[in-house]
Motif scaffolding. Structure first.
Motif, PDB file in Angstrom:
ATOM      1  N   ASN A 267      -5.769  -6.170   1.446  1.00 35.98           N
ATOM      2  CA  ASN A 267      -5.435  -4.766   1.202  1.00 35.98           C
ATOM      3  C   ASN A 267      -5.025  -4.537  -0.243  1.00 35.98           C
ATOM      4  OD1 ASN A 267      -5.755  -3.863   3.904  1.00 35.98           O
ATOM      5  ND2 ASN A 267      -3.740  -4.673   4.435  1.00 35.98           N
ATOM      6  N   VAL A 268      -5.442  -3.404  -0.792  1.00 36.66           N
ATOM      7  CA  VAL A 268      -5.008  -2.971  -2.117  1.00 36.66           C
ATOM      8  C   VAL A 268      -4.224  -1.672  -1.957  1.00 36.66           C
ATOM      9  CG1 VAL A 268      -5.714  -2.276  -4.434  1.00 36.66           C
ATOM     10  CG2 VAL A 268      -7.027  -4.026  -3.210  1.00 36.66           C
ATOM     11  N   PHE A 269      -3.026  -1.645  -2.519  1.00 39.05           N
ATOM     12  CA  PHE A 269      -2.134  -0.493  -2.395  1.00 39.05           C
ATOM     13  C   PHE A 269      -1.973   0.207  -3.738  1.00 39.05           C
ATOM     14  CE2 PHE A 269      -0.988  -3.610   0.789  1.00 39.05           C
ATOM     15  CZ  PHE A 269      -0.897  -2.863   1.954  1.00 39.05           C
ATOM     16  N   ASP A 270      -1.554   1.467  -3.665  1.00 36.79           N
ATOM     17  CA  ASP A 270      -1.181   2.147  -4.904  1.00 36.79           C
ATOM     18  C   ASP A 270       0.297   1.910  -5.188  1.00 36.79           C
ATOM     19  OD1 ASP A 270       0.307   3.873  -3.303  1.00 36.79           O
ATOM     20  OD2 ASP A 270      -1.147   5.510  -3.403  1.00 36.79           O
ATOM     21  N   GLY A 271       0.791   2.496  -6.268  1.00 31.43           N
ATOM     22  CA  GLY A 271       2.169   2.244  -6.677  1.00 31.43           C
ATOM     23  C   GLY A 271       3.210   2.731  -5.697  1.00 31.43           C
ATOM     24  N   SER A 272       2.834   3.678  -4.795  1.00 36.56           N
ATOM     25  CA  SER A 272       3.799   4.216  -3.828  1.00 36.56           C
ATOM     26  C   SER A 272       3.755   3.500  -2.482  1.00 36.56           C
ATOM     27  CB  SER A 272       3.532   5.714  -3.614  1.00 36.56           C
ATOM     28  OG  SER A 272       2.268   5.905  -3.006  1.00 36.56           O
ATOM     29  N   GLY A 273       2.886   2.469  -2.367  1.00 35.23           N
ATOM     30  CA  GLY A 273       2.797   1.724  -1.112  1.00 35.23           C
ATOM     31  C   GLY A 273       1.731   2.221  -0.166  1.00 35.23           C
ATOM     32  N   GLU A 274       0.985   3.264  -0.544  1.00 32.28           N
ATOM     33  CA  GLU A 274      -0.104   3.764   0.287  1.00 32.28           C
ATOM     34  C   GLU A 274      -1.333   2.874   0.118  1.00 32.28           C
ATOM     35  OE1 GLU A 274      -0.405   6.104   2.479  1.00 32.28           O
ATOM     36  OE2 GLU A 274       1.147   7.623   2.139  1.00 32.28           O
TER      37      GLU A 274
ATOM     38  N   ALA B 192      13.269   7.860   3.945  1.00 32.49           N
ATOM     39  CA  ALA B 192      13.398   6.441   3.601  1.00 32.49           C
ATOM     40  C   ALA B 192      12.987   6.222   2.153  1.00 32.49           C
ATOM     41  CB  ALA B 192      12.528   5.601   4.519  1.00 32.49           C
ATOM     42  N   SER B 193      13.480   5.123   1.577  1.00 33.16           N
ATOM     43  CA  SER B 193      13.067   4.700   0.242  1.00 33.16           C
ATOM     44  C   SER B 193      11.878   3.759   0.412  1.00 33.16           C
ATOM     45  CB  SER B 193      14.223   3.983  -0.471  1.00 33.16           C
ATOM     46  OG  SER B 193      15.347   4.831  -0.557  1.00 33.16           O
ATOM     47  N   VAL B 194      10.675   4.304   0.278  1.00 30.87           N
ATOM     48  CA  VAL B 194       9.460   3.578   0.647  1.00 30.87           C
ATOM     49  C   VAL B 194       9.118   2.487  -0.363  1.00 30.87           C
ATOM     50  CG1 VAL B 194       6.993   3.778   1.099  1.00 30.87           C
ATOM     51  CG2 VAL B 194       8.553   5.573   1.889  1.00 30.87           C
ATOM     52  N   ILE B 195       8.913   1.277   0.169  1.00 31.38           N
ATOM     53  CA  ILE B 195       8.401   0.150  -0.622  1.00 31.38           C
ATOM     54  C   ILE B 195       6.963  -0.146  -0.193  1.00 31.38           C
ATOM     55  CG2 ILE B 195       8.646  -2.318  -1.115  1.00 31.38           C
ATOM     56  CD1 ILE B 195      11.669  -1.958  -0.831  1.00 31.38           C
ATOM     57  N   SER B 196       6.732  -0.234   1.126  1.00 34.03           N
ATOM     58  CA  SER B 196       5.393  -0.498   1.657  1.00 34.03           C
ATOM     59  C   SER B 196       5.277   0.126   3.033  1.00 34.03           C
ATOM     60  CB  SER B 196       5.119  -2.001   1.751  1.00 34.03           C
ATOM     61  OG  SER B 196       3.906  -2.240   2.432  1.00 34.03           O
ATOM     62  N   LEU B 197       4.145   0.806   3.274  1.00 38.07           N
ATOM     63  CA  LEU B 197       3.936   1.455   4.565  1.00 38.07           C
ATOM     64  C   LEU B 197       3.241   0.540   5.576  1.00 38.07           C
ATOM     65  CD1 LEU B 197       2.806   4.942   3.248  1.00 38.07           C
ATOM     66  CD2 LEU B 197       5.018   4.344   4.235  1.00 38.07           C
ATOM     67  N   THR B 198       2.764  -0.634   5.123  1.00 42.46           N
ATOM     68  CA  THR B 198       2.090  -1.561   6.031  1.00 42.46           C
ATOM     69  C   THR B 198       3.090  -2.139   7.027  1.00 42.46           C
ATOM     70  OG1 THR B 198       0.607  -2.150   4.240  1.00 42.46           O
ATOM     71  CG2 THR B 198       0.609  -3.590   6.152  1.00 42.46           C
ATOM     72  N   GLY B 199       2.757  -2.076   8.282  1.00 39.46           N
ATOM     73  CA  GLY B 199       3.628  -2.629   9.316  1.00 39.46           C
ATOM     74  C   GLY B 199       4.532  -1.611   9.972  1.00 39.46           C
ATOM     75  N   ALA B 200       4.623  -0.397   9.416  1.00 36.57           N
ATOM     76  CA  ALA B 200       5.545   0.597   9.981  1.00 36.57           C
ATOM     77  C   ALA B 200       5.137   0.990  11.399  1.00 36.57           C
ATOM     78  CB  ALA B 200       5.599   1.827   9.077  1.00 36.57           C
ATOM     79  N   GLY B 201       3.836   1.237  11.608  1.00 29.71           N
ATOM     80  CA  GLY B 201       3.379   1.602  12.946  1.00 29.71           C
ATOM     81  C   GLY B 201       3.578   0.484  13.953  1.00 29.71           C
TER      82      GLY B 201
END
Length: 426
Positions: free
Chosen positions: A139-146, A353-362
Motif C-alpha cells: 500500500n502507498v499512502f498520502d501524508g494524511s494516512g489515506e 481523532a489525531s489520525v496517523i494511519s487509517l489502515t486497520g480501523a475497520g
C-alpha cells in the motif's frame, strides 16, 4: 430453507471426503489435526475467524509523490489481513479466537507466524504451505494516512483455504459462539463454512474486504447474520443480489454540518440497506468514515450462540460495569433481548481523532464489536466499543494498537452512546 441447506451440506460432505488432486502441493498444518470424519470431540467454545493472514507493506512518502520516479519516505512491514487483524484485536481485548488461515513457507509467512506465536495465539488452524507465496499487500499512502494505491497478492487464500480444510475444524465451528468470514475466501469455501455454522445455529458475520469481493455475498446471503460494509461495498452487495444495477452511491461534497451529512447518507443508502435485509441478512453495520456508523436491523437476532458458554474477560467486565444500563434514553431498542419485527436504523457518530494511519480501523471496529458481543454487551454498546477502538487504531502506526486501555475505550464508547440516535424504526 432447511431442505436445500441439508442437500447442499450433503454435497459438501461428499466433496470433502475426496483426496486432493496429485498436482497440488500437499499443505501441512502447523500443528497436526488428528480429527477423523467420525471422531466426536469436545472443543473449547471460541469465536472462529476464517480468512487471510497477510504481510502488509506500508509506504508513506514524506513529500508529494511524483509519477515515474521515487520520493523519500518510510516503508514498513506490518502484520495484516482482515481476518488476522480482527483476531489480533479480539485477543488484545481478552477474547481468544480460533484462527483458520494459510501462509507460505517463506520469509513473509515466518514473519506472520513468529508474531502470532509471540502473542501466545493458537496456530492449529493455520496451514503453512511449501512453494507457495504468503499473501502480501503493498500500500502507498498520502501524508494524511489515506490510501492512494495498493496491490494485493492473496492467491494462497483462494487456493488452499478449501472446504476440505475448513471441514477439519467443523467441531470448532459448530461449537463457536460466532463465526467471522472474510471475503478473501473462495465462494465454495464461504458456502461450506456458512452451512456448517447454519447446521449448528451459529451466527455468521461476513466481512466484505473490498468492493469486488463484497459481491461474494450473493450466494450465501440467506446464511449471513451480520455484515460490515462501507458505503461503496454496501451498494455493490445490494447490486450483486439485484441485477440489473438498481442502487447507487454518490460521494457527498464536503459538508460541515454532520447532522445534514448523516441525513443525506441515510436517504441515499437506506434503499440498499432495506433490500439486503429483505434478502435474509439480519443486521448491517455500515461504516461511514468520519460520519460514524449505521446499524440497520429488521428482527430479533441472536448475535452470539449460547452466551453462557462465552467467558467474560477482565476487559469486557470493566466495559460492562461502565456501560450497562447507563444510557437507556439513547438505546430505544435492546436488539439482543427484545423481539422486534420493525426495521430499525440507528446512527452512532465517529469520535474525533489525531489520525496517523487509517489502515486497520475497520478491522478494529469489527474486532471490538465481536469481542464485546462475546463479553455479554448488547449490540448498540458493542458497536460503540468498536467505534472507540477504531479511534485508537487511527491514532496508531500499527494496524492494531499495541496497547488498548479499557478505561479510555469505555470513556470514548460513552461519548458515542450519548450522541447515538434512532433514524428509523417502523
Amino acid at each position: 430453507m432447511a431442505e436445500p441447506a441439508n442437500r447442499r451440506m450433503e454435497a459438501v460432505r461428499r466433496h470433502l471426503l475426496l483426496p486432493p488432486p496429485p498436482s497440488q502441493p500437499q499443505p501441512s498444518p502447523l500443528c497436526p489435526n488428528p480429527l477423523s470424519s467420525h471422531t466426536v470431540v469436545e472443543v473449547e467454545p471460541r469465536p472462529v475467524i476464517i480468512g487471510g493472514m497477510v504481510l502488509d507493506i506500508h509506504a508513506k512518502p514524506s513529500v508529494p509523490p511524483h509519477p515515474g520516479t521515487t520520493v523519500p519516505g518510510t516503508v514498513k512491514y506490518v502484520s495484516g489481513g482482515v481476518a488476522r487483524n480482527i483476531a489480533e484485536c479480539m485477543a488484545k481485548l481478552g477474547t481468544r479466537s480460533f484462527m483458520i488461515s494459510v501462509v507460505g513457507n517463506d520469509m513473509a509467512g515466518d514473519f506472520l507466524l513468529k508474531y502470532w506465536r509471540s502473542a501466545g495465539l493458537c496456530t492449529e488452524g493455520i496451514l503453512q504451505v511449501h512453494d507457495v507465496a504468503t499473501p502480501v499487500v503493498s500500500n502507498v499512502f498520502d501524508g494524511s494516512g489515506e490510501l492512494i494505491a495498493g496491490v494485493a497478492s492473496v492467491g494462497a487464500v483462494e487456493k488452499f483455504l478449501t472446504p476440505s480444510w475448513l471441514y477439519r475444524f467443523r467441531h470448532h465451528i459448530s461449537n463457536a459462539p460466532l463465526v467471522m468470514l472474510d471475503a478473501n475466501l473462495p465462494p465454495d469455501s464461504l458456502e461450506a463454512a456458512c452451512i456448517m455454522a447454519y447446521e449448528s445455529g451459529v451466527p455468521v458475520l461476513f466481512e466484505p474486504v473490498s468492493v469486488v469481493k463484497s459481491r461474494r455475498i450473493a450466494p450465501i446471503a440467506e446464511y449471513i447474520t451480520c455484515t460490515s460494509p462501507n458505503e461503496i461495498e454496501l451498494v455493490a452487495m445490494a447490486n450483486s443480489l439485484s441485477p440489473p444495477v438498481k442502487y447507487n452511491y454518490h460521494k457527498m461534497e464536503q459538508c460541515k454540518d454532520k447532522a445534514e451529512a448523516v441525513e443525506y447518507l441515510f436517504e441515499m443508502l437506506s434503499p440498499a440497506m432495506f433490500f439486503l435485509l429483505e434478502k435474509g441478512i439480519k443486521m448491517l453495520v455500515v461504516t461511514l468514515g468520519s460520519n460514524g456508523v449505521f446499524i440497520c436491523c429488521k428482527e430479533h437476532t441472536d448475535f452470539v450462540k449460547d452466551q453462557r458458554k462465552c467467558k467474560q474477560t477482565p476487559f469486557s467486565k470493566q466495559l460492562l460495569e461502565k456501560l450497562d444500563g447507563r444510557f437507556p434514553s439513547n438505546n430505544p431498542v435492546d436488539l439482543c433481548r427484545e423481539s422486534c419485527s420493525r426495521t430499525c436504523v440507528f446512527h452512532l457518530p465517529a469520535i474525533s481523532a489525531s489520525v496517523i494511519s487509517l489502515t486497520g480501523a475497520g478491522d478494529c471496529l469489527v474486532g471490538g464489536v465481536l469481542s464485546a458481543l462475546c463479553g455479554g454487551l448488547d449490540i448498540i454498546q458493542s458497536v460503540a466499543i468498536g467505534v472507540a477502538i477504531a479511534k485508537a487504531s487511527v491514532e496508531s502506526q500499527a494496524n492494531i494498537p499495541d496497547h488498548i486501555s479499557a478505561a479510555s475505550v469505555s470513556d470514548d464508547a460513552q461519548k458515542v452512546l450519548l450522541s447515538a440516535r434512532t433514524l428509523w424504526c417502523k
